[in-house]
Write a protein that holds these residues in place. Structure first.
Motif, PDB file in Angstrom:
ATOM      1  N   PHE A  36      36.441  44.427  39.426  1.00 24.95           N
ATOM      2  CA  PHE A  36      36.175  45.856  39.258  1.00 24.95           C
ATOM      3  C   PHE A  36      34.859  46.291  39.887  1.00 24.95           C
ATOM      4  O   PHE A  36      34.485  47.449  39.775  1.00 24.95           O
ATOM      5  N   ALA A  39      34.889  49.441  42.143  1.00 22.89           N
ATOM      6  CA  ALA A  39      34.865  50.725  41.446  1.00 22.89           C
ATOM      7  C   ALA A  39      33.601  50.864  40.614  1.00 22.89           C
ATOM      8  O   ALA A  39      33.109  51.960  40.402  1.00 22.89           O
ATOM      9  N   GLY A  40      33.057  49.730  40.176  1.00 22.68           N
ATOM     10  CA  GLY A  40      31.935  49.757  39.247  1.00 22.68           C
ATOM     11  C   GLY A  40      30.578  49.942  39.865  1.00 22.68           C
ATOM     12  O   GLY A  40      29.631  50.284  39.172  1.00 22.68           O
ATOM     13  N   PHE A  46      33.066  51.661  34.595  1.00 29.30           N
ATOM     14  CA  PHE A  46      34.395  51.102  34.854  1.00 29.30           C
ATOM     15  C   PHE A  46      34.436  49.617  34.495  1.00 29.30           C
ATOM     16  O   PHE A  46      35.418  49.148  33.917  1.00 29.30           O
ATOM     17  N   ASN A  47      33.394  48.877  34.860  1.00 26.92           N
ATOM     18  CA  ASN A  47      33.325  47.453  34.501  1.00 26.92           C
ATOM     19  C   ASN A  47      33.309  47.278  32.992  1.00 26.92           C
ATOM     20  O   ASN A  47      33.958  46.396  32.449  1.00 26.92           O
ATOM     21  N   ALA A  50      36.823  48.033  31.556  1.00 24.08           N
ATOM     22  CA  ALA A  50      37.755  46.945  31.853  1.00 24.08           C
ATOM     23  C   ALA A  50      37.455  45.720  30.989  1.00 24.08           C
ATOM     24  O   ALA A  50      38.371  45.083  30.450  1.00 24.08           O
TER      25      ALA A  50
END
Length: 150
Positions: A36, A39-40, A46-47, A50
């Protein structure tokens, strides 16, 4: 038990024989946060999301796996806090006409150093965990072990 003073990471065998699938899942908890990262990077939340989903999905697993899911979550939480401070500080410098000073530069150096150390330590932990070796980071070990009752 092996103890690395430089990075304050402690490794030892777990209290029971960890099977291969369990070690793989525990290792995946660290590697998942790396997947991730694309995106992170701009939004580290986001991390964290997830990792939290992976953590929730493994709450009824073995102590070994729960401990590493908890450990990964705390690792990502600290990254979100540190990176968010840097993000908002940069935001205020760019859009609120705040002063770009030495304090900000020093914080950026600390931020990049912390992110690099966390990245290296996470990869090291993922590889060791995959082998069934119990790894404890100095900052998170007591908290994550107490939450899993180890």
């Amino acid at each position: 038990m092996e103890h690395n003073e430089k990075f304050k990471i402690e490794t030892r065998n777990f209290s029971y024989k960890v099977d291969d699938s369990e070690a793989e899942k525990a290792s995946n908890s660290y590697l998942m946060s790396r997947v991730f990262i694309t995106a992170g990077l701009p939004l580290p939340i986001f991390n964290l999301i997830a990792t939290f989903i992976f953590y929730l999905g493994n709450q009824r697993s073995t102590p070994f796996l729960r401990r590493y899911c908890t450990h990964t979550f705390f690792s990502q939480l600290s990254l979100v806090i540190i990176n968010s401070i840097g993000f908002w500080w940069a935001f205020f410098i760019l859009f609120e006409e705040r002063v770009f000073n030495i304090d900000y530069i020093v914080y950026l150096i600390v931020l990049f150093t912390f992110n690099l150390l966390e990245f290296v330590a996470t990869n090291y932990t993922a590889f060791q965990t995959r082998k069934g070796i119990h790894v404890k980071w100095w900052f998170y070990r007591d908290l994550s072990c107490s939450m899993v009752q180890l």
